[in-house]
Design an enzyme around this catalytic site. Structure first.
Site, short mmCIF file in Angstrom:
data_model
loop_
_atom_site.label_atom_id
_atom_site.label_comp_id
_atom_site.label_asym_id
_atom_site.label_seq_id
_atom_site.Cartn_x
_atom_site.Cartn_y
_atom_site.Cartn_z
CE1 TYR A 66 -2.45 3.15 2.53
CE2 TYR A 66 -3.68 2.62 0.75
CZ TYR A 66 -3.39 3.33 1.58
OH TYR A 66 -4.35 4.47 1.99
CG ASP A 70 5.79 3.40 0.35
OD1 ASP A 70 4.62 3.37 0.29
OD2 ASP A 70 6.15 4.26 1.73
CE LYS A 123 2.43 4.80 8.06
NZ LYS A 123 1.30 4.64 8.56
#
Ligand code: KE4
Length: 426
Positions: free
Chosen positions: A144, A239, A267
């Site tokens: 994702y 990623d 994050k």
């Protein structure tokens, strides 16, 4: 555990917010029941609206690696807020965070801040397309990269044909440029590269996957990806929204010893405020506006309030890299405790772990890709999730998520968590 107030708040939320949440995974759809509304958090603990104290293994899906309301981060944000939150003009603190991130992460010269991991990955793909002049990308089933159209794609018919949208609103026109390979399966990548020779801009991957549960890449797979990208002139995009500044100062590149061409962050880099970023060596980043032709922009990108949280967070992680080893040790301790308990239960299980990322899968077979992760028994997972929650342990409400340990967790908290698992009946 009582949840009357959470339940009432959820009913009210659903009147004004789709599904009562601002991000679907929070709605407990995968595990059933109603979401918990949090009132506040401190260190390793969440305090919900009904006064329950919960040991937190989500850490806001990764950012709060040093625990909730970590004083140095809060103090930095409070002080910065007094001077204004955002100006839409350059500020020194953006350069300070950029300089620090560039000093910590291998193979990058420049970094551009955005406001989410989605924006970071979306922009990284546009940059790769602009830099290479190619259109297609390869992603991996189960990985994702945020909710931009290019990533909401499922396998098309046949192994080497185009992807197809996995969400209404994503057009076939978009889907045709995203090809899907299988994690830990280098042959599936080679087949796509052969069938789409000379048209691929990038391969984007979670270098340690966290969105199928935690899945660790094999060394030959990741090394083979790197070699294939180098040979074919394809950019390798890591990623690192989950792994960046979590697996170590240099993230997955450093932990796995593989160099990527473009990096995506989110994050932890924002310390709990909205920050994403993408980075690469100078020759690639100089293609970005206003220096180059690839356009990308954002009203609140690099706003000093969010930068102050990110700078406080990365400064501490840079000065105290022993935190990463401490987190890895705690995660190994949890793994051993869970393994010892689950071995006494009549359930098939696998535990995957890397650094401070870990996940439990109720299945006989090793979990190495999306297909094997999807074999997990969700009935067992629901028993596990709700059984732990009732005992004050908050785990991700989906079997397709990684847990994120925070360094405020004590070994007593871990022992309580392991004990809670021992009380479960499957
Ligand atoms: P955001 O746009 O949610 O900041 O980041 C998207 C993203 C990109 N790349 C990776 C590897 C990610 O894990 C994420 C977001 N992670 C999810 C958890 N699986 C965030 C939780 C949510 O969607 O609410």
């Amino acid at each position: 555990m009582k949840y009357q107030r959470s339940s009432a708040l959820f009913a009210e939320a659903k009147k004004y917010i789709p599904g009562g949440v601002n991000s679907p995974v929070r709605a407990f759809k995968a595990v059933g029941g109603e979401p918990i509304f949090v009132k506040r958090a401190k260190g390793a603990y969440l305090y919900d609206e009904d006064g329950n104290e919960l040991i937190d293994f989500i850490a806001s899906w990764g950012p709060l690696i040093l625990g909730h309301a970590h004083a140095p981060v809060i103090n930095a944000v409070v002080e910065k807020a007094k001077m204004g939150t955002s100006f839409g003009m350059p500020t020194e603190i953006e350069t300070q965070l950029a300089q620090l991130a560039v000093s910590m992460v291998p193979n990058i010269d420049k970094i551009r801040f955005v406001n989410s991991g989605t924006e970071a990955c979306m922009s990284a793909v546009r940059l790769a397309r602009g830099y290479t002049g190619k259109d297609k990308i390869i992603k991996f089933s189960g990985c994702y990269h945020g909710h931009s159209d290019s990533f909401l794609i499922q396998a098309g018919s046949g192994a080497v044909t185009f992807g197809s949208p996995n969400s209404p609103g994503v057009t076939q026109g978009t889907a045709k440029d995203t090809l899907l390979a299988q994690y830990n399966d280098l042959d599936s990548v080679k087949a796509l590269v052969e069938a789409n020779k000379g048209t691929l801009a990038a391969i984007i991957i979670e270098p340690v996957a966290g969105n199928m549960g935690c899945i660790v890449p094999t060394t030959p797979f990741l090394k083979g990806l790197r070699e294939l990208c180098t040979a074919e002139g394809i950019l390798l995009i890591f990623d690192e929204v989950m792994t960046g500044f979590r697996l170590g100062r240099g993230g997955a590149q450093e932990a796995l010893g593989i160099a990527a061409d473009v990096l995506c962050f989110g994050k932890v880099i924002g310390g709990g405020l909205p920050v994403g970023a993408f980075a690469a060596r100078k020759e690639i980043m100089d293609h970005l506006a206003p220096d180059g032709p690839v356009y990308q922009a954002g009203t609140l990108s690099g706003n000093p309030l969010a930068m102050s949280a990110g700078l406080a967070m990365l400064t501490e992680l840079n000065e105290r890299p022993e935190v990463f080893a401490s987190l890895a040790d705690k995660t190994a301790y949890l793994h051993e405790g869970f393994d010892a308990v689950l071995a006494t239960k009549d359930v098939p299980y696998q535990i995957n772990r890397f650094g401070s990322m870990i996940s439990v899968h109720f299945t006989e077979d090793p979990v190495t890709d999306f297909a094997s992760s999807a074999k997990g028994n969700n009935a067992y997972f629901k028993t596990y999730f709700h059984g732990m929650l009732k005992q004050g342990v908050y785990l991700p409400p989906s079997a397709f998520e990684s847990y994120f340990l925070n360094d405020a967790l004590s070994y007593a908290d871990l022992d309580k968590t392991i004990a809670a698992l021992s009380h479960l009946e499957f």
